[in-house]
Design a protein around this motif. Sequence first.
Motif, PDB file in Angstrom:
ATOM      1  N   ASN A  89      34.740 -63.863 -15.203  1.00  0.00           N
ATOM      2  CA  ASN A  89      36.167 -63.526 -15.256  1.00  0.00           C
ATOM      3  C   ASN A  89      37.000 -64.597 -14.570  1.00  0.00           C
ATOM      4  O   ASN A  89      37.840 -64.297 -13.734  1.00  0.00           O
ATOM      5  CB  ASN A  89      36.425 -62.149 -14.631  1.00  0.00           C
ATOM      6  CG  ASN A  89      35.878 -62.040 -13.227  1.00  0.00           C
ATOM      7  OD1 ASN A  89      34.868 -62.648 -12.909  1.00  0.00           O
ATOM      8  ND2 ASN A  89      36.534 -61.268 -12.383  1.00  0.00           N
TER       9      ASN A  89
ATOM     10  N   LYS B  14      34.899 -54.623 -16.443  1.00  0.00           N
ATOM     11  CA  LYS B  14      34.823 -55.308 -15.150  1.00  0.00           C
ATOM     12  C   LYS B  14      36.199 -55.410 -14.489  1.00  0.00           C
ATOM     13  O   LYS B  14      36.404 -54.930 -13.382  1.00  0.00           O
ATOM     14  CB  LYS B  14      34.207 -56.706 -15.366  1.00  0.00           C
ATOM     15  CG  LYS B  14      34.485 -57.711 -14.267  1.00  0.00           C
ATOM     16  CD  LYS B  14      33.903 -57.322 -12.930  1.00  0.00           C
ATOM     17  CE  LYS B  14      34.308 -58.326 -11.851  1.00  0.00           C
ATOM     18  NZ  LYS B  14      34.221 -57.777 -10.513  1.00  0.00           N
ATOM     19  N   VAL B  15      37.149 -56.056 -15.185  1.00  0.00           N
ATOM     20  CA  VAL B  15      38.390 -56.415 -14.487  1.00  0.00           C
ATOM     21  C   VAL B  15      39.398 -55.272 -14.445  1.00  0.00           C
ATOM     22  O   VAL B  15      40.274 -55.264 -13.579  1.00  0.00           O
ATOM     23  CB  VAL B  15      39.053 -57.691 -15.074  1.00  0.00           C
ATOM     24  CG1 VAL B  15      38.121 -58.862 -14.995  1.00  0.00           C
ATOM     25  CG2 VAL B  15      39.546 -57.481 -16.480  1.00  0.00           C
TER      26      VAL B  15
ATOM     27  N   ASP C 256      37.236 -53.320 -10.955  1.00  0.00           N
ATOM     28  CA  ASP C 256      38.046 -53.966  -9.913  1.00  0.00           C
ATOM     29  C   ASP C 256      39.168 -53.066  -9.411  1.00  0.00           C
ATOM     30  O   ASP C 256      39.639 -53.234  -8.279  1.00  0.00           O
ATOM     31  CB  ASP C 256      38.625 -55.283 -10.425  1.00  0.00           C
ATOM     32  CG  ASP C 256      37.548 -56.334 -10.624  1.00  0.00           C
ATOM     33  OD1 ASP C 256      36.395 -56.051 -10.268  1.00  0.00           O
ATOM     34  OD2 ASP C 256      37.846 -57.417 -11.142  1.00  0.00           O
ATOM     35  N   ASN C 257      39.622 -52.138 -10.256  1.00  0.00           N
ATOM     36  CA  ASN C 257      40.667 -51.221  -9.796  1.00  0.00           C
ATOM     37  C   ASN C 257      40.112 -50.017  -9.050  1.00  0.00           C
ATOM     38  O   ASN C 257      40.847 -49.365  -8.307  1.00  0.00           O
ATOM     39  CB  ASN C 257      41.537 -50.771 -10.970  1.00  0.00           C
ATOM     40  CG  ASN C 257      42.558 -51.834 -11.327  1.00  0.00           C
ATOM     41  OD1 ASN C 257      43.332 -52.268 -10.479  1.00  0.00           O
ATOM     42  ND2 ASN C 257      42.538 -52.281 -12.564  1.00  0.00           N
TER      43      ASN C 257
ATOM     44  N   ALA D  82      37.529 -50.448  -6.996  1.00  0.00           N
ATOM     45  CA  ALA D  82      36.987 -51.007  -5.752  1.00  0.00           C
ATOM     46  C   ALA D  82      37.878 -50.808  -4.521  1.00  0.00           C
ATOM     47  O   ALA D  82      37.364 -50.381  -3.476  1.00  0.00           O
ATOM     48  CB  ALA D  82      36.673 -52.494  -5.957  1.00  0.00           C
TER      49      ALA D  82
ATOM     50  N   GLN E 173      32.863 -47.931 -10.489  1.00  0.00           N
ATOM     51  CA  GLN E 173      32.993 -49.338 -10.092  1.00  0.00           C
ATOM     52  C   GLN E 173      31.698 -50.098 -10.404  1.00  0.00           C
ATOM     53  O   GLN E 173      31.721 -51.158 -11.033  1.00  0.00           O
ATOM     54  CB  GLN E 173      33.303 -49.428  -8.595  1.00  0.00           C
ATOM     55  CG  GLN E 173      33.444 -50.865  -8.102  1.00  0.00           C
ATOM     56  CD  GLN E 173      33.337 -50.976  -6.584  1.00  0.00           C
ATOM     57  OE1 GLN E 173      33.566 -50.007  -5.870  1.00  0.00           O
ATOM     58  NE2 GLN E 173      32.994 -52.148  -6.099  1.00  0.00           N
TER      59      GLN E 173
ATOM     60  N   ASP F 205      31.312 -52.741 -13.345  1.00  0.00           N
ATOM     61  CA  ASP F 205      30.993 -54.089 -12.905  1.00  0.00           C
ATOM     62  C   ASP F 205      29.691 -54.593 -13.531  1.00  0.00           C
ATOM     63  O   ASP F 205      29.640 -55.653 -14.164  1.00  0.00           O
ATOM     64  CB  ASP F 205      30.863 -54.056 -11.370  1.00  0.00           C
ATOM     65  CG  ASP F 205      30.892 -55.426 -10.755  1.00  0.00           C
ATOM     66  OD1 ASP F 205      29.910 -56.150 -10.948  1.00  0.00           O
ATOM     67  OD2 ASP F 205      31.873 -55.768 -10.083  1.00  0.00           O
TER      68      ASP F 205
ATOM     69  N   ARG G 229      42.958 -56.909 -11.599  1.00  0.00           N
ATOM     70  CA  ARG G 229      43.294 -57.385 -10.252  1.00  0.00           C
ATOM     71  C   ARG G 229      43.449 -58.894 -10.347  1.00  0.00           C
ATOM     72  O   ARG G 229      42.616 -59.573 -10.945  1.00  0.00           O
ATOM     73  CB  ARG G 229      42.167 -57.047  -9.283  1.00  0.00           C
ATOM     74  CG  ARG G 229      42.070 -55.599  -8.901  1.00  0.00           C
ATOM     75  CD  ARG G 229      42.702 -55.310  -7.522  1.00  0.00           C
ATOM     76  NE  ARG G 229      42.154 -56.111  -6.453  1.00  0.00           N
ATOM     77  CZ  ARG G 229      41.036 -55.820  -5.787  1.00  0.00           C
ATOM     78  NH1 ARG G 229      40.341 -54.744  -6.100  1.00  0.00           N
ATOM     79  NH2 ARG G 229      40.604 -56.586  -4.808  1.00  0.00           N
TER      80      ARG G 229
ATOM     81  N   GLU H 143      40.524 -62.851  -7.218  1.00  0.00           N
ATOM     82  CA  GLU H 143      39.209 -62.988  -7.840  1.00  0.00           C
ATOM     83  C   GLU H 143      38.221 -62.040  -7.168  1.00  0.00           C
ATOM     84  O   GLU H 143      37.972 -62.153  -5.964  1.00  0.00           O
ATOM     85  CB  GLU H 143      38.723 -64.422  -7.713  1.00  0.00           C
ATOM     86  CG  GLU H 143      37.764 -64.806  -8.808  1.00  0.00           C
ATOM     87  CD  GLU H 143      37.506 -66.300  -8.834  1.00  0.00           C
ATOM     88  OE1 GLU H 143      36.940 -66.797  -7.857  1.00  0.00           O
ATOM     89  OE2 GLU H 143      37.861 -66.945  -9.832  1.00  0.00           O
ATOM     90  N   VAL H 144      37.679 -61.097  -7.940  1.00  0.00           N
ATOM     91  CA  VAL H 144      36.730 -60.136  -7.378  1.00  0.00           C
ATOM     92  C   VAL H 144      35.347 -60.484  -7.922  1.00  0.00           C
ATOM     93  O   VAL H 144      35.111 -60.370  -9.122  1.00  0.00           O
ATOM     94  CB  VAL H 144      37.100 -58.690  -7.782  1.00  0.00           C
ATOM     95  CG1 VAL H 144      36.192 -57.697  -7.085  1.00  0.00           C
ATOM     96  CG2 VAL H 144      38.555 -58.407  -7.458  1.00  0.00           C
TER      97      VAL H 144
END
Lengths: 321, 479
Positions: B4, B206-207, B211-212, B214, B242, B246, B468, B471-472
Motif C-alpha cells: 500500500n 487492508k487500507v 487500518d481503520n 486499528a 483488523q 490486514d 488512513r 503509512e500503516v
Amino acid sequence: MARFIIRCFAFVAFAAIFSAALLILWGELMPRKLRPNLPHPVQLYGFLDTRLKEADASSPVDVLFLGSSKAYRGFDTRIWASQGISSFNLGSTGQTPMQSELLLARYLHRLQPRLVVIEVDPVPFMDEGVESSLDFLANGPIDREAWRMATRINHLKTWNALVFGAWQQFTGRRNPLPKPQRQGPNSYVPGGFTQHDPENYQPAGYLPPMQCDPRPEQLQAFLRAVRMLDEESTPFVLVTAPVTDAFARSWIDDERLWSLLAPGHVHFRMQDAAMYSDSLHFYDRGHLNQNGVELFNRALIDSLGSRGLLRPFGDRNQAPS
Amino acid sequence: MLFNSIDFALFLPIVFLLYWMVGGSSLARRNLILLAASYLFYGWWDWRFLGLLAFSTAVDFAVGRAMESTAQQAKRKALLAISLIVNLGLLGFFKYFNFFAAEFAQAFSFLGMPMTTARLDIVLPVGISFYTFQTLSYSIDVYRGHMKPSRDPIAFAAYVAFFPQLVAGPIERATNLLPQFASLRVFDRAKATDGMRQMLWGLFKKVVIADNCAPHVHAVFSNHEAYSASTVALAAFLFGLQVYGDFSGYSDIAIGCARLFGFSLMRNFAYPLFARDIAEYWRRWNISVTTWFRDYVYVPLGGSRGPLLQRIRNTMIVFVVSGLWHGPNWTFMAWGALHGLYFLPQLISGTNRRFLGPIAPGRWLPTANEAARMLGTTVLVCIGHIFFLGTDMADVWATLGHLFSTSIWSIPEINAPALWPLIAMLFTMEWIARDHQHALERNGLSWRWPMRWAIYAALCFAIIMFMRTDEVPFFYFQF
C-alpha cells in the motif's frame, strides 16, 4: 497483453473521473465525520479566509509577517501602527515554509513590503504541511500556486481538498458563509492579527525532550521563499517567537536547524529578549497572551530599530485599513 | 516496500512490463527479472538482510542437490538435519533468542541458581517466519521424495524470494510453486484481470477496514481499565476484523499480483468470518500456515492415527507451536492452546469435519442455526484475541476479568460513524461471494462494463476517502 495494458489505462482514467465525481458528491452531501480524507475546514480556525480576503484588498505595507500561529497570534499590527509602521500579518495555523512560499508568490507584489518578518519555529519544519494546506485549499483561492503546493505536498488529503475546492470555485460557491470576526476566545483584528482573550498559563513543569528533525522538502521550500525575496530585493529577517521556558528547553538539536536556515541572514531569537514569565505572559505553552504580545512586539521593534532595519519607513506610516 | 505504498504502485508496473516484454520467451530471463525484482523489493526494507535470504536459499538449494546425489538414507537424513538446523536456527536466533534466554534465566533463578543472560539487540528480519518455512517445505518434500530437487539456482532463488508472497505469505509448498518457475508462463488476460480485481479487494480490506479498526483497538487495549467491558468486547471483535482485513488483504494482493506474472498461489483465506465452528474456522483461516503445520508437524507426529490420547496430544502440540510461531511470548502459546482446547471437543466427538461444504448453499441468508453457530464461533475467536493482544499473561487475565463484568451490558463507547457502514459493506460483499475465491471474482461479472467498472471505481473512491493516510505496516510483518 497490449489489450490488457490499454484496458488498465482506460480503467485508471475512468476511475479517476468517477472517483472525482463521487468525491464532489460526497463532500457536498456528507457530514464531516463521514469524510475523513476530505475535512475541508472552512473558517474552522485561524481566520485564514478573512485574512486572505483582507490581504487581497490591502495596499502596500512596510512590514509583512509570515509564519505559524505564533505569527498571527504574536505580531500585533496595532502595536506596529502605533510606531508609525504599517504592517500585515499573513500568519496561519501550522503554516509551514511550503505555505509561506505560496503566500509570498501571491502577495509579495501586491503588498510590496519593505521588510518581511518570517517567524521560524522547529515544528513547521518537521511537518508535512498537510493540515495547513487543507486550511489554504478550503479558505483560499484555487490558483496556480495552490496546484503547485499540492503537487509538492503530494498527499491524498491535499489532492482531495484541491479537487473539491476547485469544484466549489468553478461553481461559484466558494466560502459562502458569513465571515465571523470572533471564534471562541479569539478575535480577528484587521491587519491579520488574532487576539486571544485574557488568560494566564498554568506552567506544566517538565516537558519531554523533542528532537528537531527538519524535513528536506520544508528546508527546500524555505530556500525557495528566500530566493524569491532576494530576487525581488526585499529584505527579510527571521524571528523565533518566545515560548514558555520548559517548552523552549525541551528542544534538542534545534541549533542545527538555525544553522541551516540562518547563514548570512538576520535571525532574532526572542526567547531572552525580554523578561517573560510563563504564567503572566502566555496562555498556553507556545503562545503569548496579550501582555506577552505587547512585550514581544516592542522588544522586536527595538531590536529591528537598533539594527537599522526599520529606518527607511517614513512614507507609509498609516495602519492598514 | 509495502503493497500500500506509492513505491509499490510504481514498482509493480515496471516489473510487469520488464517481465513480459524484456523477459520475452526466455524462461531464464524471466526468472532472473523476477529474482532481481524480488531482491529489490526485500532490500527496499533493509538491504542488510538480503544476505540472510541468499544464505538460506543457498543452503537449501545445496541440500536438495546433495540429496539427489545420494541414495543413502542416513546421509539424506543428515542433509535434512542441516536444512532444519540452519533454517530453524536462523529463525530461533532472530526471533526467539531473547525470549528463551530470559526464560532459562528465570527458571534457573527459581531453582536457586541465579544467572544473567545477554540480551541481544537484534532486528527481526521481516518475513523470516514465512520464507524459512517455505524453504523448509522444499527440503522436507525433497527428502520425502515428493518432488525432484531443483537444478536451476535462479529458478530456485526466485521461488524462495518471489516478492508477492515473500514477507507475509501465503507460505507456498515447493511442490506447487517451484514447478511453475520451471515452465514458461503464458500471459492470460482473464487471469491477469482477475488478479487486478483481487488486488483491489485486498487493498480495500487492508487500507479501509484493517487500518481503520486499528486505532480503536489500540486505544482500548492499551488502557482497557478505562473502558467498559462491552467496549473491550467490541474492540476484540474489531481486532479480529483488523487482523482479517490486514492479513487476508495482503494475501489477496499477493495472489492477485502473482497472477499478473502467470503464477497461481494457494488460497490463504476462505471467508473465516462465516465459519460455523472452530474446526471450520481453521480450515478457512491462514490456510497456508495451518496446512503447513498439518503436513510438517501434525502428520509426522502421527496425525489422526493412533489412540485418542495421542491425537489429543498431537492436536495440542500443533496449536501451541502455531501460537509460538507468531512470536516469543507466552500469550501467543496460550492463544494457541486455547484454540486447541476449543478444537478438542470436536476432535473427541468426531464432529471436526462436519462443515466441509459451502455456507448456506443456494440461500440468500443463513438459517437461524447457522447464524447462531457463526456468532458462537466469533465469540470464541474474540476471546482468543484477548490472549493475542495481551502484553503478558497477567495482562490477559486482567482483561478477561474486566470483560466478564457487569459493564458488558452497557453501550460500547467506540465512536466510529464511518467504520460501521464499511464493515457492513465488507460482510455483505464477502457473504455474496462466499462460494468464490475472492469477493470480486464473480460479483457483477455478468453486468455490462460501465456498471462493473463503476463498482470497481467506487471501491477506489472508498479507498481514497477512508484510507488512513499515515503509512500503516501490515500486521503480520512482525511475525
